[in-house]
Design a protein around this motif. Structure first.
Motif, PDB file in Angstrom:
ATOM      1  N   ASN A 162       0.819  -1.234   0.000  1.00 50.67           N
ATOM      2  CA  ASN A 162       0.000   0.000   0.000  1.00 50.67           C
ATOM      3  C   ASN A 162       0.847   1.277   0.000  1.00 50.67           C
ATOM      4  O   ASN A 162       0.486   2.277   0.641  1.00 50.67           O
ATOM      5  CB  ASN A 162      -0.952   0.020   1.210  1.00 50.67           C
ATOM      6  N   LEU A 163       1.965   1.252  -0.702  1.00 46.70           N
ATOM      7  CA  LEU A 163       2.791   2.451  -0.833  1.00 46.70           C
ATOM      8  C   LEU A 163       2.340   3.203  -2.080  1.00 46.70           C
ATOM      9  O   LEU A 163       2.623   2.798  -3.204  1.00 46.70           O
ATOM     10  CB  LEU A 163       4.269   2.081  -0.933  1.00 46.70           C
ATOM     11  N   THR A 164       1.623   4.290  -1.890  1.00 48.91           N
ATOM     12  CA  THR A 164       1.048   5.050  -3.001  1.00 48.91           C
ATOM     13  C   THR A 164       2.003   6.153  -3.464  1.00 48.91           C
ATOM     14  O   THR A 164       2.834   6.639  -2.684  1.00 48.91           O
ATOM     15  CB  THR A 164      -0.293   5.669  -2.576  1.00 48.91           C
ATOM     16  N   PRO A 165       1.888   6.589  -4.734  1.00 49.78           N
ATOM     17  CA  PRO A 165       2.838   7.562  -5.292  1.00 49.78           C
ATOM     18  C   PRO A 165       2.893   8.891  -4.549  1.00 49.78           C
ATOM     19  O   PRO A 165       3.948   9.530  -4.496  1.00 49.78           O
ATOM     20  CB  PRO A 165       2.332   7.776  -6.728  1.00 49.78           C
ATOM     21  N   ASP A 166       1.760   9.323  -3.966  1.00 53.38           N
ATOM     22  CA  ASP A 166       1.747  10.629  -3.302  1.00 53.38           C
ATOM     23  C   ASP A 166       2.766  10.710  -2.161  1.00 53.38           C
ATOM     24  O   ASP A 166       3.271  11.791  -1.850  1.00 53.38           O
ATOM     25  CB  ASP A 166       0.345  10.947  -2.771  1.00 53.38           C
TER      26      ASP A 166
END
Length: 413
Positions: A296-300
């Motif tokens: 769950n590592l998102t780009p933001d």
């Protein structure tokens, strides 16, 4: 055979260790030489075999020390030769830019030869001029307009410092509290801009210049105001351009679609940029993409800071300037290609990390990155997905977003 000193008295023959030292043309300044010393008088003398062993050990240490010194000398020589080659290369490139490219900018800037030179890095002596030409001046900002905006900013600073109200009617659609907060944030941010250089902080040679550009911009675009991160962009421009030209480049740069989306915090458009980035992320680094999704590592989490400061806060300054070089050539697409280059560079490490450690690495990159290896990683990134380029993918996602807002389901691509 007996030996006599200068006074004619019998003396001891030279010890073996003295002979050894006389035969050595190199003696390390180290306590290792103590193994050749005789034991104190109150202890038994060294056996002959032990003394011989110590002599051999000492000679081996001297040989190793000589090898290390030779290796270090060779390393320094290679470094010097490499620096000379680099300086010669930069000098030749500067001549090419000054004599061939800049006088014929309109016809040459998009040629294959110039694009290749661009990728290798623009020589510092012409970097500012090239950036100005590449960024352009679609806003038609003049030096006079900068002077007007700066004068207005100075008047506002004076008014705020004295608690005056004469500017209450100015920019009435923007509350005075917001304007004051924006100006206060500028002061705070300047103190945190490239602190290691010590040139932008209070009393530094570029402090007033940076303060002027940021203040003038808040008056030029009160609808945007000052946003954290702008100081790094302005600072990089100041290092390469005069104040007025830096302001012109700064204002036009922030007016580009990607920068305006982020600095105006247009959440919908920012999400579209993140979605486009993930399309090329999955295309280029599928295993790492899956690992990020699993954790769950998102780009933001890591992209926002990189985009806001155009990597000038996250990367070493000289490397950031090379990123800016190609960004000026390729536009916003290169910012996201660079991000994928970072992920490619650290792919092996990242795949072994959990969420916390990945986030820590990407939000605080190492101070020293191998420039050539980094650019080699960027070069491997293909900004094409299912025969669609970056601009096409982004446009399709923007269209989907608009249709979703209207309530109709987006078409499948």
């Amino acid at each position: 055979m007996e030996y006599e000193d200068k006074a004619g008295r019998p003396s001891k023959p030279p010890s073996p260790k003295q002979n050894v030292r006389k035969n050595l043309d190199f003696e390390p300044l180290s306590t290792t030489a103590l193994i050749l010393e005789d034991r104190p008088a109150n202890l038994p003398a060294k056996p002959a075999d032990e003394a011989q062993k110590h002599r051999q050990q000492y000679e081996e240490m001297v040989v190793q020390a000589k090898k290390r010194e030779l290796k270090e000398a060779q390393r320094r020589k290679r470094q010097l030769e490499e620096r000379c080659r680099l300086e010669e290369s930069i000098g030749n490139a500067a001549l090419t830019w000054n004599n061939e490219i800049l006088p014929n900018w309109e016809t040459m800037w998009c040629s294959r030869k110039v694009r290749d030179l661009w990728w290798q890095g623009i020589p510092p002596s012409v970097r500012g001029k090239v950036w100005s030409l590449a960024i352009g001046n679609e806003l038609n900002i003049t030096h006079e307009l900068f002077d007007i905006c700066l004068a207005r900013a100075k008047e506002r600073w004076r008014s705020l410092s004295t608690g005056g109200s004469e500017l209450e009617n100015e920019d009435a659609s923007f509350p005075a509290a917001d304007r004051e907060a924006s100006l206060e944030l500028i002061k705070l941010d300047i103190s945190r801009t490239f602190p290691n250089l010590c040139i932008f902080q209070q009393g530094g040679p570029y402090h007033d210049m940076l303060h002027s550009i940021l203040g003038a911009y808040t008056c030029y675009r009160p609808d945007v105001g000052y946003v954290q991160g702008m100081s790094f962009i302005a600072a990089v421009l100041i290092l390469n351009l005069d104040t007025e030209d830096a302001f012109i480049a700064f204002s036009n740069l922030l007016n580009k679609p990607c920068q305006m989306a982020f600095f105006r915090v247009d959440h919908g458009l920012m999400l579209t940029y993140f979605a486009a980035f993930e399309v090329f992320f999955e295309e280029n680094l599928p295993k790492l993409f899956a690992h990020f999704k699993k954790n769950n590592l998102t780009p933001d989490i890591y992209l926002i800071d990189w985009i806001f400061t155009l990597y000038s806060k996250s990367l070493p300054l000289d490397l950031a300037c090379r990123i800016w070089d190609v960004f000026c050539r390729d536009g916003e697409e290169f910012l996201f290609r660079t991000a994928l280059g970072v992920l490619k560079l650290f792919e092996d490490i990242l795949t072994k990390m959990d969420f916390i450690h990945m986030a820590q690495l990407l939000t605080r990159l190492p101070d020293h990155l191998p420039a050539e290896e980094f650019f080699a990683c960027i070069a491997t990134i293909q900004m094409q997905s299912r025969n669609k380029k970056w601009a096409q993918v982004l446009a399709a996602l923007q269209k989907d977003s608009r249709e979703t807002e209207k309530g109709s389901p987006p078409p499948r691509h």
